[in-house]
Design a protein around this motif. Structure first.
Motif, mmCIF file in Angstrom:
data_model
loop_
_atom_site.group_PDB
_atom_site.id
_atom_site.type_symbol
_atom_site.label_atom_id
_atom_site.label_comp_id
_atom_site.label_asym_id
_atom_site.label_seq_id
_atom_site.Cartn_x
_atom_site.Cartn_y
_atom_site.Cartn_z
ATOM 1 N N SER A 33 0.835 -1.205 0.000
ATOM 2 C CA SER A 33 0.000 0.000 0.000
ATOM 3 C C SER A 33 0.869 1.254 0.000
ATOM 4 N N LEU A 34 0.347 2.305 -0.611
ATOM 5 C CA LEU A 34 1.029 3.596 -0.597
ATOM 6 C C LEU A 34 0.690 4.351 0.680
ATOM 7 N N THR A 35 1.649 5.116 1.176
ATOM 8 C CA THR A 35 1.379 5.994 2.308
ATOM 9 C C THR A 35 0.524 7.162 1.835
ATOM 10 N N GLU A 36 -0.046 7.901 2.768
ATOM 11 C CA GLU A 36 -0.846 9.069 2.398
ATOM 12 C C GLU A 36 0.004 10.088 1.662
ATOM 13 N N GLU A 37 1.231 10.283 2.108
ATOM 14 C CA GLU A 37 2.128 11.237 1.438
ATOM 15 C C GLU A 37 2.375 10.803 0.000
ATOM 16 N N ALA A 38 2.649 9.506 -0.198
ATOM 17 C CA ALA A 38 2.928 9.007 -1.540
ATOM 18 C C ALA A 38 1.709 9.141 -2.449
ATOM 19 N N LYS A 39 0.520 8.908 -1.907
ATOM 20 C CA LYS A 39 -0.692 9.007 -2.714
ATOM 21 C C LYS A 39 -0.862 10.399 -3.311
ATOM 22 N N HIS A 40 -0.471 11.405 -2.557
ATOM 23 C CA HIS A 40 -0.667 12.783 -3.021
ATOM 24 C C HIS A 40 0.498 13.321 -3.850
ATOM 25 N N GLN A 41 1.652 12.654 -3.808
ATOM 26 C CA GLN A 41 2.823 13.199 -4.497
ATOM 27 C C GLN A 41 3.477 12.221 -5.458
#
Length: 382
Positions: free
Chosen positions: A321-329
């Motif tokens: 899974s992607l982290t929240e930071e990774a999802k947005h950037q």
């Protein structure tokens, strides 16, 4: 009254009184003044005779002068000490060389069309002790009407460093690719059957490393051309499943996928579609590389391809899974969870897909893992 001579643009100039009136009218307008000072670039306003009637602080600092020495009435080439501006008595825009100047042509074209015009320009300028320096500039000229008078806003961005870097990168990549290709030919000419097992392993390792270097060099070359808008697309008919199988064969030999599985959904749709084979391969390769880097040994990266109406959709799933930071950037240039000097994979994938293959890249990520989708039209001619 006889018109002043010129070899290109009109040479007539406004009187000092007209220039002063324009300057004070613009300076006393707070909106114009604030707008000019908000510009991050060198910015000025020209009258209909291409003469400076207002300049922002960035330009004043660049010229290394005080406000009260602002050279009102000068033309841009004279202001920048262009070596050609002194060839004719009326300066910038009136010499034979000015016909080929991006600065003059941007200004003249904007005045003629009443539209914003952007051009690149190269200027050789005289600096202290008659030394010559060269500027690579990006110039934007835009029309402005103020109190019934027609003006032109000119913004200048010095792109000399970017141009030099691009030249060095291109030269370096070309030279390195030539060396790698020569090395590849040398290694390929070795008869491995005549070698003992140790030497055969060394040659095979050298061959593998060299092929990886060639792949990386071509990928960087493609990115540079794509960012500059210079990438040439070569459309061809591809088979969707074969694209995945070719990538599977490639990753089997890569260290990054060692002890990991590249799985192709057996129910994938085998579709003939028109695209650029090298570009789609690079797009999927970048996403697959990220997927393999994210998982551990004995884990599986699953791929599939489906026909969806008039679009073909490739999917790449990894059980991470992607982290929240990774999802947005995740699509930002240079964003990476793997350290500095990384982060071009998904950025490049989206750039190539959206700008050159008329498609889109997106993802879904939840507790079960992450799936990237690359959606393309069946033909580039749509």
């Amino acid at each position: 009254m006889e018109k002043p001579l010129t070899d290109y643009a009109p040479a007539e100039k406004a009187s000092n009184t007209e220039i002063e009136l324009s300057y004070h009218a613009l300076k006393n307008n707070p909106l114009v003044r604030q707008f000019q000072e908000a510009m991050p670039d060198l910015s000025m306003i020209l009258n209909s005779k291409r003469q400076v009637v207002y300049a922002n602080q960035n330009l004043i600092k660049f010229l290394d002068i005080e406000d009260y020495n602002l050279p009102l009435g000068q033309r841009l080439g004279n202001l920048l000490s262009c070596v050609n501006s002194e060839d004719e008595p009326n300066g910038c825009g009136t010499t034979k060389a000015c016909r080929f100047c991006g600065v003059v042509n941007a200004i003249v074209e904007s005045m003629d069309t009443s539209k914003p015009i952007v051009k690149e320009a190269r200027i050789s300028a005289t600096i202290e002790d008659d030394e010559i320096t060269s500027y690579d500039l990006k110039v934007k000229a835009s029309p402005l009407e103020h109190e019934g008078e027609q003006y032109t806003i000119v913004c200048i961005n010095d792109i000399s460093d970017r141009k030099r870097r691009a030249f060095l990168e291109t030269s370096y990549l070309s030279e390195m690719y030539g060396v790698a290709a020569e090395l590849s030919n040398m290694v390929s000419s070795i008869n491995k059957e005549e070698l003992d097992s140790d030497n055969r392993t060394i040659v095979e390792s050298a061959e593998k490393v060299n092929n990886e270097m060639i792949t990386d060099l071509l990928a960087q070359k493609m990115l540079n051309e794509a960012e500059e808008g210079e990438l040439k697309i070569q459309p061809a008919i591809c088979n969707s499943v074969k694209v995945l199988k070719d990538l599977q064969e490639y990753f089997v030999k890569q260290e990054i996928s060692r002890d990991k599985t590249f799985f192709i959904d057996p129910f994938s749709h085998s579709i003939r579609h028109q695209t650029d084979p090298e570009v789609i391969r690079r797009i999927l390769c970048n996403i697959l590389t990220n997927a393999f880097e994210a998982i551990g040994p004995q884990m599986i990266v699953k791929t599939a391809v489906r026909l969806n109406d008039k679009y073909i959709k490739y999917s790449i799933f990894s059980p991470v899974s992607l982290t929240e930071e990774a999802k947005h950037q995740i699509f930002q240039r240079s964003f990476s969870t793997k350290g500095s000097n990384r982060g071009l994979g998904t950025y490049t994938a989206r750039l190539l897909t959206t700008k050159y293959l008329k498609g889109k890249v997106y993802f879904n990520s939840d507790t079960n893992g992450t799936t990237f989708f690359v959606e393309l039209p069946l033909s580039l001619e749509v």
